[in-house]
Design a protein around this motif. Structure first.
Motif, short mmCIF file in Angstrom:
data_model
loop_
_atom_site.label_atom_id
_atom_site.label_comp_id
_atom_site.label_asym_id
_atom_site.label_seq_id
_atom_site.Cartn_x
_atom_site.Cartn_y
_atom_site.Cartn_z
N GLN A 129 -3.90 3.53 -18.30
CA GLN A 129 -3.69 3.41 -16.86
C GLN A 129 -3.67 1.93 -16.48
OE1 GLN A 129 -3.10 5.90 -14.74
NE2 GLN A 129 -3.34 7.50 -16.28
N PRO A 130 -2.64 1.20 -16.91
CA PRO A 130 -2.65 -0.26 -16.71
C PRO A 130 -2.51 -0.65 -15.24
CG PRO A 130 -0.53 0.47 -17.56
CD PRO A 130 -1.44 1.65 -17.60
N SER A 131 -3.31 -1.63 -14.85
CA SER A 131 -3.23 -2.19 -13.51
C SER A 131 -2.38 -3.46 -13.57
CB SER A 131 -4.63 -2.50 -13.00
OG SER A 131 -5.22 -3.52 -13.78
N LEU A 132 -2.37 -4.19 -12.46
CA LEU A 132 -1.59 -5.43 -12.43
C LEU A 132 -2.12 -6.44 -13.44
CD1 LEU A 132 -1.11 -5.90 -8.56
CD2 LEU A 132 0.55 -5.07 -10.23
N PRO A 177 11.60 4.33 -9.00
CA PRO A 177 12.80 4.92 -9.61
C PRO A 177 12.53 5.60 -10.94
CG PRO A 177 12.84 2.53 -9.80
CD PRO A 177 11.69 2.86 -8.91
N HIS A 178 11.45 5.23 -11.62
CA HIS A 178 11.12 5.83 -12.92
C HIS A 178 9.62 6.07 -12.97
CE1 HIS A 178 15.15 4.66 -14.35
NE2 HIS A 178 14.91 3.48 -13.78
N ASN A 179 9.22 6.89 -13.93
CA ASN A 179 7.80 7.05 -14.24
C ASN A 179 7.50 6.26 -15.50
OD1 ASN A 179 5.19 7.78 -14.76
ND2 ASN A 179 5.53 9.98 -14.69
N PRO A 180 6.93 5.07 -15.37
CA PRO A 180 6.78 4.19 -16.55
C PRO A 180 5.76 4.70 -17.56
CG PRO A 180 5.63 3.27 -14.67
CD PRO A 180 6.36 4.47 -14.16
N PHE A 181 4.96 5.71 -17.19
CA PHE A 181 3.92 6.19 -18.10
C PHE A 181 4.27 7.55 -18.68
CE2 PHE A 181 1.62 3.63 -14.79
CZ PHE A 181 1.60 2.49 -15.56
N ASP A 182 5.51 7.99 -18.46
CA ASP A 182 6.00 9.22 -19.08
C ASP A 182 6.65 8.84 -20.41
OD1 ASP A 182 6.92 11.68 -19.77
OD2 ASP A 182 8.44 11.81 -18.20
N LEU A 183 5.93 9.06 -21.50
CA LEU A 183 6.40 8.61 -22.82
C LEU A 183 7.71 9.28 -23.21
CD1 LEU A 183 3.02 8.53 -24.80
CD2 LEU A 183 4.18 6.66 -23.61
N ALA A 184 7.93 10.48 -22.72
CA ALA A 184 9.15 11.18 -23.11
C ALA A 184 10.40 10.55 -22.51
CB ALA A 184 9.06 12.65 -22.68
N VAL A 244 0.83 -1.21 0.00
CA VAL A 244 0.00 0.00 0.00
C VAL A 244 0.87 1.26 0.00
CG1 VAL A 244 -1.69 1.32 1.35
CG2 VAL A 244 -1.95 -1.15 1.10
N PHE A 245 1.95 1.25 0.78
CA PHE A 245 2.83 2.42 0.84
C PHE A 245 3.46 2.69 -0.52
CE2 PHE A 245 7.01 4.33 1.45
CZ PHE A 245 6.70 5.44 2.25
N CYS A 246 3.98 1.65 -1.16
CA CYS A 246 4.60 1.83 -2.47
C CYS A 246 3.58 2.28 -3.52
CB CYS A 246 5.28 0.54 -2.92
SG CYS A 246 6.72 0.08 -1.94
N ALA A 247 2.34 1.81 -3.39
CA ALA A 247 1.32 2.20 -4.35
C ALA A 247 0.90 3.66 -4.15
CB ALA A 247 0.11 1.28 -4.22
N LEU A 248 0.72 4.07 -2.89
CA LEU A 248 0.26 5.43 -2.62
C LEU A 248 1.33 6.47 -2.94
CD1 LEU A 248 -1.69 5.00 0.74
CD2 LEU A 248 -2.63 5.26 -1.56
N PHE A 249 2.58 6.13 -2.69
CA PHE A 249 3.68 7.08 -2.88
C PHE A 249 4.58 6.64 -4.04
CE2 PHE A 249 2.44 7.22 1.59
CZ PHE A 249 2.15 8.57 1.74
N ALA A 250 3.94 6.16 -5.10
CA ALA A 250 4.71 5.67 -6.25
C ALA A 250 5.55 6.78 -6.88
CB ALA A 250 3.77 5.07 -7.30
N GLU A 251 5.03 8.02 -6.91
CA GLU A 251 5.80 9.11 -7.50
C GLU A 251 7.12 9.35 -6.78
OE1 GLU A 251 2.68 9.36 -6.63
OE2 GLU A 251 1.45 10.02 -8.34
N MET A 257 4.48 -0.60 -9.06
CA MET A 257 4.01 0.33 -8.04
C MET A 257 2.81 1.14 -8.55
SD MET A 257 7.60 1.72 -6.44
CE MET A 257 8.84 0.57 -5.83
N TYR A 258 2.92 1.64 -9.76
CA TYR A 258 1.80 2.41 -10.33
C TYR A 258 0.60 1.50 -10.61
CZ TYR A 258 4.54 6.68 -10.97
OH TYR A 258 5.27 7.83 -10.76
N GLY A 259 0.86 0.27 -11.07
CA GLY A 259 -0.24 -0.65 -11.34
C GLY A 259 -0.93 -1.11 -10.08
N ALA A 260 -0.16 -1.33 -9.01
CA ALA A 260 -0.77 -1.74 -7.74
C ALA A 260 -1.68 -0.64 -7.20
CB ALA A 260 0.33 -2.07 -6.73
N ARG A 261 -1.32 0.60 -7.43
CA ARG A 261 -2.18 1.70 -6.96
C ARG A 261 -3.56 1.61 -7.61
NH1 ARG A 261 -0.44 7.73 -8.47
NH2 ARG A 261 1.05 7.40 -6.78
N ILE A 262 -3.59 1.37 -8.91
CA ILE A 262 -4.87 1.28 -9.61
C ILE A 262 -5.67 0.08 -9.12
CG2 ILE A 262 -5.94 0.99 -11.87
CD1 ILE A 262 -3.54 2.46 -13.05
#
Length: 303
Positions: free
Chosen positions: A251-254, A45-52, A34-41, A89-94
Motif C-alpha cells: 500500500q505505497p504512499s507518496l 484512469p487505472h488501478n495501479p495496484f491491480d497486478l493483473a 482530497v477529492f482525487c484521493a477519496l474517489f481514486a477508484e 491518487m491512491y498514494g495521496a489517499r494513504i
C-alpha cells in the motif's frame, strides 16, 4: 442549521476567506487533492495496484507530451508499468489518511493532558510538563522512528491494519506535546476567570467544568495548530516511508513512490520521483497556507 450557516456566511471568518486570494487558492488545491484521493477508484484512469492489469512492456514510459510517451499514461509509468497519475491518487489517499488520523489522535492525547495539567496544577502539572520537556528534547522524526521500530519488533508478522496503526501511533506520540503545552497555557488563564469560579461555588464537578466550560474556550489555538500539523504529519509519514519503515509495501504512499523513483532519478526517468514529490509539496503547502489564514482569521487583533 440554516441559522448557523447564515451566521457563518455573515461572520468575519468567511469574509476573511473570500477576500484572501491565497486562502482560496490553497483551499482549491487542497480540495482537488482530497477529492482525487477519496474517489481514486472513480477518478483514476487505472488501478495501479491491480497486478493483473499491469504490463511490464509499458514500464518506465515518459509522460504523454514527451517522445515515446503514450496518451493513456499522462504522467508516464514506473518500473513496474504502473500509471504514475493513478499511483499518485491512491498514494495521496494513504498519506492523507495517516496524516489526519495521527493528528486526531495527537489532539485527543495533547488536549486531554494539557487540560488536566493546567486545571489541576501541582504535581500533576509538573509531571506532565517534565514529560513534555523530555519529548521536546528529541526530534519528532527520531521519536517516530523509535516507536515504529519498537512496534515492528513486537509484531514482526503484523497485518497491514496493525502496521498502519503502529505508524499512526508513532506519529501521534511525536506530536501531542505542542497541543498539551498550548492547552495548558490557555487553561491556566481560563481557570481563574469568573465563570469558572462561579461554577466551583455552585458545586459543579471539576471534570464537568473542564469539559463543559474550559475546553470550548481553549480550542481556538488547537484548531489552528492541528491544521498546520496535518502537513507536518504527512511529511513525517512520507519520510518514514521513504526510509522504508512507513506503510506496508503493498500500500505505497507518496513517500514510498518517491523512494522507488529515487532509484531511477539519475538514469533519466525523472518523472517517477518528481511528480510524487511535487504532489507532496502541493499538499503540504496548501495545508500550511490554510493554517496561516485560519490563525489570522481567528486572531481578533489582526482583524
Amino acid at each position: 442549521m440554516q441559522a448557523a450557516l447564515r451566521r457563518f456566511f455573515d461572520g468575519d471568518v468567511w469574509y476573511s476567506f473570500r477576500t484572501s486570494p491565497v486562502a482560496i487558492a490553497a483551499a482549491a488545491i487542497a480540495f482537488v487533492c482530497v477529492f482525487c484521493a477519496l474517489f481514486a477508484e472513480v477518478v483514476a484512469p487505472h488501478n495501479p495496484f491491480d497486478l493483473a492489469s499491469l504490463e511490464l512492456a509499458d514500464s518506465r514510459l515518459p509522460p504523454a507530451w514527451m517522445d515515446e510517451g503514450r496518451a493513456k499514461y499522462l504522467l508516464g509509468t514506473d518500473d513496474q508499468g504502473r500509471d504514475i497519475l493513478s499511483a499518485l491518487m491512491y498514494g495521496a489517499r494513504i498519506s492523507l489518511l495517516v496524516g489526519l488520523a495521527s493528528v486526531v489522535l495527537s489532539v485527543v492525547i495533547g488536549v486531554s493532558l494539557g487540560l488536566l495539567s493546567g486545571f489541576v496544577g501541582g504535581k500533576t502539572d509538573a509531571f506532565i510538563m517534565r514529560v513534555c520537556d523530555v519529548m521536546l528534547s528529541f526530534p519528532a522524526i527520531l521519536i517516530a522512528l523509535l516507536i515504529d521500530g519498537v512496534g515492528r519488533a513486537m509484531f514482526p508478522d503484523a497485518h497491514e491494519t496493525l502496521a498502519f496503526a503502529v505508524l499512526i501511533l508513532a506519529i501521534s506520540l511525536s506530536g501531542w506535546v505542542q497541543y498539551a503545552r498550548t492547552v495548558r497555557g490557555s487553561t491556566l488563564v481560563e481557570r481563574h476567570k469568573e465563570y469558572v469560579q462561579a461554577a466551583r461555588v455552585i458545586g459543579v464537578a471539576p471534570a464537568r467544568i473542564m469539559l463543559r466550560h474550559v475546553l470550548p474556550n481553549v480550542m481556538g489555538p488547537v484548531l489552528v495548530l492541528a491544521t498546520i500539523q496535518v502537513a507536518s504529519a504527512i511529511i513525517i509519514e512520507a519520510t518514514l516511508s521513504f526510509l522504508g519503515v512507513g506503510v506496508p509495501p503493498t500500500q505505497p504512499s507518496l513517500g514510498t513512490l518517491i523512494r522507488v523513483g529515487n532509484d531511477f532519478l539519475f538514469s533519466g526517468e525523472w518523472w517517477i520521483t518528481v511528480f510524487p514529490g511535487a504532489v507532496l509539496v502541493l499538499i503540504a503547502l496548501s495545508v500550511n497556507l490554510l493554517g496561516d489564514w485560519l490563525r489570522d482569521a481567528l486572531n481578533p487583533r489582526l482583524r
